[in-house]
Design a protein around this motif. Structure first.
Motif, mmCIF file in Angstrom:
data_model
loop_
_atom_site.group_PDB
_atom_site.id
_atom_site.type_symbol
_atom_site.label_atom_id
_atom_site.label_comp_id
_atom_site.label_asym_id
_atom_site.label_seq_id
_atom_site.Cartn_x
_atom_site.Cartn_y
_atom_site.Cartn_z
ATOM 1 N N TRP A 98 0.841 -1.198 0.000
ATOM 2 C CA TRP A 98 0.000 0.000 0.000
ATOM 3 C C TRP A 98 0.873 1.243 0.000
ATOM 4 O O TRP A 98 1.838 1.330 0.753
ATOM 5 N N GLY A 99 0.558 2.200 -0.841
ATOM 6 C CA GLY A 99 1.204 3.496 -0.761
ATOM 7 C C GLY A 99 2.205 3.768 -1.862
ATOM 8 O O GLY A 99 2.493 2.930 -2.727
ATOM 9 N N LEU A 100 2.774 4.956 -1.775
ATOM 10 C CA LEU A 100 3.561 5.542 -2.848
ATOM 11 C C LEU A 100 5.043 5.171 -2.816
ATOM 12 O O LEU A 100 5.740 5.308 -3.807
ATOM 13 N N HIS A 101 5.534 4.675 -1.710
ATOM 14 C CA HIS A 101 6.966 4.482 -1.533
ATOM 15 C C HIS A 101 7.531 3.489 -2.547
ATOM 16 O O HIS A 101 7.069 2.361 -2.641
ATOM 17 N N ALA A 102 8.536 3.920 -3.289
ATOM 18 C CA ALA A 102 9.179 3.062 -4.292
ATOM 19 C C ALA A 102 10.285 2.261 -3.629
ATOM 20 O O ALA A 102 11.298 2.806 -3.221
ATOM 21 N N THR A 103 10.079 0.986 -3.532
ATOM 22 C CA THR A 103 11.074 0.119 -2.927
ATOM 23 C C THR A 103 11.034 -1.240 -3.603
ATOM 24 O O THR A 103 9.973 -1.690 -4.047
ATOM 25 N N ILE A 104 12.188 -1.887 -3.682
ATOM 26 C CA ILE A 104 12.231 -3.263 -4.173
ATOM 27 C C ILE A 104 12.740 -4.200 -3.080
ATOM 28 O O ILE A 104 13.262 -5.275 -3.353
ATOM 29 N N ASP A 105 12.590 -3.780 -1.850
ATOM 30 C CA ASP A 105 12.921 -4.636 -0.718
ATOM 31 C C ASP A 105 11.755 -5.584 -0.483
ATOM 32 O O ASP A 105 10.662 -5.142 -0.112
ATOM 33 N N PRO A 106 11.940 -6.883 -0.676
ATOM 34 C CA PRO A 106 10.819 -7.819 -0.514
ATOM 35 C C PRO A 106 10.161 -7.742 0.872
ATOM 36 O O PRO A 106 8.964 -8.013 0.997
ATOM 37 N N GLU A 107 10.938 -7.349 1.879
ATOM 38 C CA GLU A 107 10.399 -7.290 3.237
ATOM 39 C C GLU A 107 9.301 -6.249 3.382
ATOM 40 O O GLU A 107 8.520 -6.289 4.327
ATOM 41 N N GLU A 108 9.256 -5.312 2.462
ATOM 42 C CA GLU A 108 8.279 -4.234 2.571
ATOM 43 C C GLU A 108 6.997 -4.513 1.792
ATOM 44 O O GLU A 108 6.136 -3.650 1.715
ATOM 45 N N TYR A 109 6.876 -5.701 1.227
ATOM 46 C CA TYR A 109 5.687 -6.046 0.460
ATOM 47 C C TYR A 109 4.794 -6.972 1.272
ATOM 48 O O TYR A 109 5.274 -7.852 1.983
ATOM 49 N N ASP A 110 3.497 -6.766 1.126
ATOM 50 C CA ASP A 110 2.525 -7.472 1.953
ATOM 51 C C ASP A 110 1.813 -8.613 1.228
ATOM 52 O O ASP A 110 1.338 -9.545 1.873
ATOM 53 N N TYR A 111 1.690 -8.498 -0.078
ATOM 54 C CA TYR A 111 0.924 -9.473 -0.846
ATOM 55 C C TYR A 111 1.796 -9.999 -1.981
ATOM 56 O O TYR A 111 2.559 -9.251 -2.591
ATOM 57 N N TRP A 112 1.621 -11.286 -2.252
ATOM 58 C CA TRP A 112 2.465 -11.957 -3.241
ATOM 59 C C TRP A 112 1.653 -12.884 -4.126
ATOM 60 O O TRP A 112 0.676 -13.490 -3.690
ATOM 61 N N GLY A 113 2.116 -12.998 -5.373
ATOM 62 C CA GLY A 113 1.601 -14.054 -6.224
ATOM 63 C C GLY A 113 2.412 -15.315 -6.054
ATOM 64 O O GLY A 113 3.360 -15.363 -5.256
ATOM 65 N N ARG A 114 2.064 -16.339 -6.828
ATOM 66 C CA ARG A 114 2.735 -17.637 -6.711
ATOM 67 C C ARG A 114 3.918 -17.786 -7.652
ATOM 68 O O ARG A 114 4.665 -18.757 -7.551
ATOM 69 N N GLY A 115 4.070 -16.862 -8.553
ATOM 70 C CA GLY A 115 5.241 -16.875 -9.416
ATOM 71 C C GLY A 115 5.007 -17.500 -10.779
ATOM 72 O O GLY A 115 4.079 -18.276 -10.982
ATOM 73 N N THR A 116 5.895 -17.132 -11.703
ATOM 74 C CA THR A 116 5.897 -17.709 -13.037
ATOM 75 C C THR A 116 7.348 -17.963 -13.436
ATOM 76 O O THR A 116 8.217 -17.129 -13.205
ATOM 77 N N GLN A 117 7.610 -19.130 -14.007
ATOM 78 C CA GLN A 117 8.976 -19.535 -14.310
ATOM 79 C C GLN A 117 9.437 -18.923 -15.628
ATOM 80 O O GLN A 117 8.731 -18.990 -16.643
ATOM 81 N N VAL A 118 10.642 -18.371 -15.601
ATOM 82 C CA VAL A 118 11.302 -17.882 -16.815
ATOM 83 C C VAL A 118 12.614 -18.640 -16.970
ATOM 84 O O VAL A 118 13.425 -18.676 -16.037
ATOM 85 N N ILE A 119 12.788 -19.252 -18.127
ATOM 86 C CA ILE A 119 14.030 -19.966 -18.430
ATOM 87 C C ILE A 119 14.606 -19.381 -19.708
ATOM 88 O O ILE A 119 13.936 -19.361 -20.747
ATOM 89 N N VAL A 120 15.837 -18.924 -19.601
ATOM 90 C CA VAL A 120 16.533 -18.367 -20.762
ATOM 91 C C VAL A 120 17.665 -19.320 -21.113
ATOM 92 O O VAL A 120 18.649 -19.441 -20.387
ATOM 93 N N SER A 121 17.490 -19.995 -22.226
ATOM 94 C CA SER A 121 18.455 -21.034 -22.599
ATOM 95 C C SER A 121 18.365 -21.306 -24.087
ATOM 96 O O SER A 121 17.290 -21.217 -24.690
ATOM 97 N N SER A 122 19.500 -21.667 -24.648
ATOM 98 C CA SER A 122 19.527 -22.049 -26.057
ATOM 99 C C SER A 122 19.360 -23.555 -26.211
ATOM 100 O O SER A 122 19.322 -24.075 -27.319
#
Length: 122
Positions: A98-122
């Protein structure tokens, strides 16, 4: 609730667009972040976009390659990933706080999705 989609297998130099769809009200009052976690490593914040103002932030390793943007009418935040590298391989998560603060610290986030896998490979 957050739901990520758009992951997959891509060759180096390729592109993917990830989506983070949110349910609920007041979506434009939340800062949304993108994070990734590679096997054996901690979750890493890579980008965020603030509330209705839409200010953005990127970690150095993705600057110039990734673009984050939001469509508040669709309750969705996107991460356009170009020039992908093998080291971008990870499970990608979006988080919300919630709110305007720009942060990429995971500890400051309250809600999460389950994720999506990205694989970069030849």
């Amino acid at each position: 609730q957050l739901v990520e989609s758009g992951g997959g297998l891509v060759q180096p130099g390729g592109s993917l667009r990830l989506s983070c769809a949110a349910s609920g009200n007041s979506f434009d009052s939340y800062t949304i972040g993108w994070f990734r976690q590679a096997p054996g490593k901690e979750r890493e914040g890579i980008s965020c976009i603030t509330t209705n103002v839409g200010g953005t932030y990127y970690t150095e390793s993705v600057k110039g390659r990734f673009t984050i943007y939001r469509d508040n009418a669709k309750n969705t935040v996107y991460l356009q990933m170009n020039s992908l590298k093998p080291e971008d391989t990870a499970v990608y998560y979006c988080g919300a706080r919630w709110g305007l603060h720009a942060t990429i610290d995971p500890e400051e986030y309250d809600y999460w999705g389950r994720g999506t896998q990205v694989i970069v490979s030849s």
